[in-house]
Design a protein around this motif. Structure first.
Motif, short mmCIF file in Angstrom:
data_model
loop_
_atom_site.label_atom_id
_atom_site.label_comp_id
_atom_site.label_asym_id
_atom_site.label_seq_id
_atom_site.Cartn_x
_atom_site.Cartn_y
_atom_site.Cartn_z
N ALA A 62 0.75 -1.04 -0.15
CA ALA A 62 0.05 -0.03 0.04
C ALA A 62 0.74 1.06 0.03
O ALA A 62 0.49 2.32 -0.63
CB ALA A 62 -1.11 0.14 1.18
N PRO A 93 4.22 0.72 -3.59
CA PRO A 93 3.73 -0.45 -4.19
C PRO A 93 5.16 -0.68 -5.39
O PRO A 93 5.19 -1.93 -5.64
CB PRO A 93 2.89 0.17 -5.15
CG PRO A 93 2.72 1.58 -4.47
CD PRO A 93 3.42 1.90 -3.48
N THR A 94 5.84 0.13 -5.56
CA THR A 94 6.92 0.10 -6.55
C THR A 94 8.23 -1.14 -5.96
O THR A 94 8.37 -2.03 -6.42
CB THR A 94 7.70 1.18 -7.08
OG1 THR A 94 6.56 1.99 -7.48
CG2 THR A 94 8.52 0.80 -8.30
N SER A 107 6.76 5.44 -3.90
CA SER A 107 5.83 5.55 -2.79
C SER A 107 4.21 5.56 -3.44
O SER A 107 4.30 5.85 -4.64
CB SER A 107 6.15 6.57 -1.61
OG SER A 107 5.28 7.70 -2.05
N SER A 108 3.49 5.39 -2.47
CA SER A 108 2.12 5.91 -3.11
C SER A 108 1.77 7.21 -3.13
O SER A 108 2.90 8.07 -2.71
CB SER A 108 1.16 5.23 -2.20
OG SER A 108 1.00 3.71 -2.19
N SER A 109 0.65 7.64 -3.71
CA SER A 109 0.27 9.15 -3.61
C SER A 109 0.19 9.51 -2.22
O SER A 109 -0.27 8.87 -1.22
CB SER A 109 -1.06 9.40 -4.54
OG SER A 109 -1.93 8.57 -3.69
N LEU A 129 -2.49 10.98 -0.97
CA LEU A 129 -3.82 10.58 -0.60
C LEU A 129 -3.88 9.31 0.12
O LEU A 129 -4.09 8.96 1.29
CB LEU A 129 -4.89 10.66 -1.53
CG LEU A 129 -6.20 10.25 -1.28
CD1 LEU A 129 -6.82 11.02 -0.05
CD2 LEU A 129 -7.30 10.52 -2.39
N THR A 130 -3.29 8.21 -0.65
CA THR A 130 -3.10 6.88 0.02
C THR A 130 -2.38 6.90 1.07
O THR A 130 -2.61 6.00 2.35
CB THR A 130 -2.50 5.84 -1.17
OG1 THR A 130 -3.29 6.10 -2.29
CG2 THR A 130 -2.55 4.61 -0.62
N SER A 180 0.90 -4.95 -9.66
CA SER A 180 0.98 -4.11 -8.20
C SER A 180 1.60 -2.82 -8.27
O SER A 180 1.28 -1.71 -7.42
CB SER A 180 2.14 -5.20 -7.68
OG SER A 180 1.50 -6.45 -7.49
N ARG A 181 2.78 -2.42 -9.47
CA ARG A 181 3.16 -1.25 -9.54
C ARG A 181 2.17 -0.36 -10.08
O ARG A 181 2.08 0.63 -9.62
CB ARG A 181 4.33 -1.37 -10.40
CG ARG A 181 5.47 0.01 -10.30
CD ARG A 181 6.22 0.08 -11.64
NE ARG A 181 5.54 0.13 -12.82
CZ ARG A 181 4.82 1.06 -13.16
NH1 ARG A 181 4.58 2.31 -12.44
NH2 ARG A 181 4.18 1.17 -14.40
N GLY A 189 -1.14 -0.43 -7.15
CA GLY A 189 -0.77 -0.44 -5.98
C GLY A 189 -1.35 0.42 -4.97
O GLY A 189 -1.91 0.49 -4.00
N ASP A 190 -1.55 1.86 -5.58
CA ASP A 190 -1.88 2.64 -4.91
C ASP A 190 -3.28 2.86 -4.48
O ASP A 190 -3.66 3.27 -3.22
CB ASP A 190 -1.77 4.31 -5.76
CG ASP A 190 -1.70 5.59 -4.93
OD1 ASP A 190 -0.96 5.76 -4.16
OD2 ASP A 190 -2.48 6.51 -5.28
N GLY A 246 -3.55 -1.93 -2.72
CA GLY A 246 -2.81 -2.11 -1.77
C GLY A 246 -3.20 -1.76 -0.57
O GLY A 246 -3.35 -2.53 0.62
N ALA A 247 -4.02 -0.61 -0.59
CA ALA A 247 -4.66 -0.10 0.79
C ALA A 247 -5.76 -1.07 1.53
O ALA A 247 -5.65 -1.43 2.47
CB ALA A 247 -5.36 1.36 0.65
N ARG A 249 0.37 5.45 -13.69
CA ARG A 249 -0.16 4.57 -12.79
C ARG A 249 -1.71 5.00 -12.29
O ARG A 249 -2.07 6.09 -12.71
CB ARG A 249 0.60 4.22 -11.54
CG ARG A 249 0.66 5.26 -10.53
CD ARG A 249 1.46 4.93 -9.41
NE ARG A 249 1.46 6.22 -8.48
CZ ARG A 249 2.03 6.50 -7.40
NH1 ARG A 249 2.96 5.11 -7.05
NH2 ARG A 249 2.20 7.24 -6.52
N GLU A 283 -4.07 6.25 -9.69
CA GLU A 283 -3.79 6.84 -8.37
C GLU A 283 -5.25 6.95 -7.61
O GLU A 283 -6.17 7.02 -8.51
CB GLU A 283 -2.95 8.02 -8.46
CG GLU A 283 -1.63 8.02 -8.59
CD GLU A 283 -0.70 9.07 -8.43
OE1 GLU A 283 -1.22 10.06 -8.27
OE2 GLU A 283 0.56 8.99 -8.72
N MET A 284 -5.40 6.79 -6.41
CA MET A 284 -6.42 7.12 -5.47
C MET A 284 -6.93 8.56 -5.84
O MET A 284 -6.21 9.32 -5.40
CB MET A 284 -6.17 6.69 -4.20
CG MET A 284 -7.35 6.71 -3.18
SD MET A 284 -8.06 5.08 -2.97
CE MET A 284 -6.97 4.40 -2.05
#
Lengths: 351, 448
Positions: A72, A75-76, A304-306, A308-309, B84-85, B88-89, B92-93, B162, B164-165
């Protein structure tokens, strides 16, 4: 708040999740891998299994959470770590599957051959994860041979399973096995009674010296093999982390020699946590460095994620992690009494 | 075979194997909790013996459900790293939330339940099984919400190469996920109830512990009927949702090739995918399909020919799986209705033909579950995230075909072995029947 703040929070949480996982599953793996040597008969085997019985499943969830959190938040990294370490993770997965069902299946048939097979499975498939986790982390500390172009989202990896079994990876693997073995024998000493408990305490004392030797080798070898010391040299105050690890390790012996196994176990918990923190602190801001190209390092900033996440996940963690810790403490209190031979013989619910 | 095909086979094999154990866990945990509640509220020891006996079968099954679940999480990264890449954003959550919220609760309190019989009060012990089973159900909800995002992606934006949320609440309230969750959950309840009925029938045929197994049978019959009916009802809602959001899946489920208005439903169809038509179409219910899909007799249904060939799922297996699932579901409604009627009679043990049928009916809901899974996952192809990311683009690039072939072989051997042992143990303990020795049970029933 800036995204880098959240990235850093998740880096710390990433380290904490792994540390707690190793601290908790470490004693289950350690008890498991020593069960073949500690227990003298079927009843003692059952005592050892029942000593970890109520908690092993909940402890393993920390691994699933560590994996899920990596997925989460980074992800990369999750994608590249899991696909690049494919064969090693597959072995790990198989080991954890067999270990889990071994606890459950062992007592389900009254047959010596059946029980013997699962007993062997418990030893082998507790030893393998301990070794493989160490090898995996050793290689992460060292860096893995990958080339990443983040702008073009092209990633390539040149490693093999045998490549992971390099000397530094193996030293880390042996370090983990010995850490978990001492940790597990101390757990067995405080969670069992009588002769079995005494033997476990003796074993912890015996295993401590090899552990110390390997720990020293590891700390020395880390200097030429990795770039982990860089952060510590830049900010020497961070040296407190490895110092706590070392002091805790010494206190393990001090208390184990006096037969105060509760205290020794507490310090072996601290040793494991601070060994992991030492590695993680040295890595920052990398999650997985590349051994061939510094521009290919997977860092908390490029994987990393964005925002927001990360924010959502932070709220989730703030609510649930303390809750989980609270009810787990309650559960450990319920099952705080040591398991005796009479307990397993008299209870139809025991493993 | 290439990495893609092998990885798909592996995901299907490990997913379907995991899915043998999960539905029973969902249903049997709630039913066991129900029995223990009856025991705690009435003090009737028969309920305690039932809790212990069915709970034992639940636990044998539970262990494999847990350990095979880890495989699913690992596989996303191992075999589907591009997926996943890329997602994942968002994806994954829910997985991380499932672990911290539901999986912890479930694993910790199952431990308390197994080992806590004489360590905590009756009420605390009862709370443990309820916490564990509610957590199991929540776990299914979160996983199905994640899966629903792959079926009907919502609340995201494509940015930085990608997905994104953009709105997490939209992801959590995805109607596709909630309908699928209700449908799946009820199917798990029905499956567990059919297992209880089948095992009870086996013992009743042998006149073993008749009171115990009659009570079990009666309880399960009601659960099975209500749940099977609910499965059909939510299945209808689900089909409507699919017709709206996944027209290719819906067309493949019904083997509908031409786009038409007011489409009838043929009860007998034999698809011919190579000729892009059906070789046999018979027993037509006029306007039936339009009615089913959009609850409107004149609604237009998109045919497969409206979509380029490379964007269509495999028609025949999707179509057949769907028909088999619906057929088995219908059988379950009928069988459980008869079961309710017969279980009201005192001489249930003499209804030998029906009891025999119920023993052989144990696999029916299992097969329906597997076919349902196939409809959902095959029907989505060639997309891994419907309309957003192709399965072919989601597979790991740094993994070799040899690696996946070996891991697939490993899974086949390991899972085959564990599956055989598990089924052997389930049958052994099911046949053994409840513990005769009441004193051992009463001794461990805990502090008041």
């Amino acid at each position: 708040m800036d995204i880098s703040v959240f990235q850093s929070i998740w880096f710390v949480l990433w380290g904490v999740l792994w540390a707690v996982y190793f601290m908790l599953d470490g004693f289950v793996l350690g008890t498991g891998l020593l069960s073949g040597f500690l227990a003298k008969n079927d009843t003692e085997k059952r005592v050892l299994i029942n000593a970890v019985g109520p908690v092993w499943d909940g402890n393993e969830v920390w691994l699933i959470t560590a994996g899920g959190a990596t997925f989460a938040a980074f992800p990369t990294t999750y994608a590249l770590m899991f696909s690049n370490l494919y064969s090693a993770l597959l072995l790990l997965l198989f080991s954890l599957i067999v270990r889990g069902v071994s606890f459950e299946f062992r007592g389900k048939l009254e047959s010596a051959a059946w029980k013997g097979a699962w007993d062997a499975a418990i030893v082998v498939f507790s030893f393998l994860p301990a070794l493989l986790f160490g090898v995996a982390f050793g290689n992460i500390f060292k860096g893995i041979p990958m080339k990443n172009d983040f702008a073009a989202t092209s990633f390539s990896y040149d490693g093999t399973l045998l490549g992971l079994l390099n000397p530094y990876g193996l030293v880390t693997g042996v370090l983990f096995v010995l850490l978990f073995a001492v940790h597990g024998s101390l757990y067995a000493a405080i969670k069992t009674t009588g002769d079995l408990s005494k033997r476990a305490a003796t074993l912890a004392n015996k295993l401590w010296l090899p552990l110390l030797v390997v720990a020293v080798v590891f700390l020395g070898y880390t200097y030429p093999a990795t770039k982990l010391y860089g952060n510590f040299l830049k900010a020497p105050v961070l040296l407190i982390i490895p110092v706590i690890a070392v002091v805790s390790l010494l206190l393990v012996k001090l208390f184990a020699a006096k037969g105060e196994c509760y205290k020794a176990f507490t310090f072996s918990c601290l040793t494991i946590v601070f060994v992991v923190f030492t590695g993680v602190t040295g890595l920052f801001p990398n999650l997985i460095p590349s051994s061939i190209d510094p521009a290919s390092n997977l860092t908390i900033f490029n994987s990393s994620s964005s925002l927001l996440t990360l924010q959502i996940m932070t709220v989730v963690a703030l609510i649930f992690v303390p809750t989980v810790i609270a009810y787990k403490i309650w559960v450990y209190r319920i099952f705080r009494a040591p398991v005796s031979n009479e307990d397993v013989l008299g209870s139809p619910d025991a493993y | 075979m290439d990495v893609l095909t092998l990885s798909q086979l592996q995901f299907a094999a490990t997913g379907m194997f995991h899915w043998i154990f999960v539905p029973l866990t969902l249903g049997l945990s709630i039913l066991t909790a129900w029995m223990e509640t009856k025991y705690v509220t009435t003090g009737d020891e028969m309920w305690l013996r039932m809790t212990k006996f069915w709970g034992k079968l639940f636990l044998i099954n539970f262990a494999l459900g847990v350990v095979t679940g880890i495989t699913m999480e690992f596989q996303f990264g191992m075999n589907w790293s591009e997926y996943s890449r890329y997602v994942g954003d968002i994806f994954g959550a829910p997985l991380a939330i499932e672990a911290t919220f539901a999986f912890f609760l479930e694993s910790v309190f199952i431990g308390v339940w197994i080992f806590g019989w004489n360590k905590i009060s009756k009420k605390a012990h009862l709370t443990a099984i309820w916490l564990a089973s509610v957590a199991t159900n929540i776990s299914a909800l979160i996983i199905l919400l994640a899966n629903a995002w792959m079926q009907k992606p919502v609340g995201y934006v494509l940015r930085n190469n990608r997905a994104e949320m953009e709105n997490f609440l939209t992801v959590l309230t995805n109607p596709y996920g909630w309908i699928k969750f209700t449908h799946t959950l009820l199917s798990g309840y029905a499956l567990a109830a059919f297992l209880i009925m089948g095992v009870s029938a086996w013992h009743l045929l042998r006149n073993n512990e008749n009171d115990f197994f009659k009570r079990s049978f009666r309880l399960a019959a009601v659960w099975a009927f209500v749940a099977s009916l609910g499965v059909a009802l939510t299945g209808d809602f689900h089909a409507v949702e699919i017709a709206k959001t996944q027209p290719t899946k819906f067309a493949a489920m019904e083997s509908q090739w031409e786009t038409k208005r007011g489409v009838g439903m043929n009860l007998l169809i034999l698809p011919n995918a190579s000729q892009e038509c059906n070789s046999v179409e018979a027993l037509c219910v006029p306007n039936g399909l339009s009615m089913l899909a959009f609850h409107d007799p004149n609604a237009e249904i998109k045919g497969l020919k409206d979509f380029p060939k490379e964007l269509r799922p495999m028609v025949t297996p999707t179509f057949l799986s769907f028909r088999l699932m619906v057929g088995l579901g219908s059988f379950m409604i009928l069988a459980s209705l008869v079961a309710i009627l017969l279980s009201r009679r005192q001489n249930l043990e003499r209804q030998r033909w029906f009891l025999t049928l119920m023993v052989f009916a144990i696999p029916a809901p299992y097969l329906a579950e597997q076919f349902g899974w196939l409809v959902a996952e095959l029907g989505r192809q060639p997309w891994i995230v419907y309309g957003v990311l192709k399965t072919a683009d989601a597979v790991s690039k740094s993994v070799s075909a040899t690696q996946v072939a070996l891991s697939l072989l490993g899974f086949t051997v390991l899972y085959g072995l564990l599956g055989a042992i598990d089924i052997f143990l389930l049958i052994k303990y099911a046949k053994k029947g409840p513990d005769k020795n009441l004193s051992t049970i009463i001794n461990v029933q805990g502090r008041a």
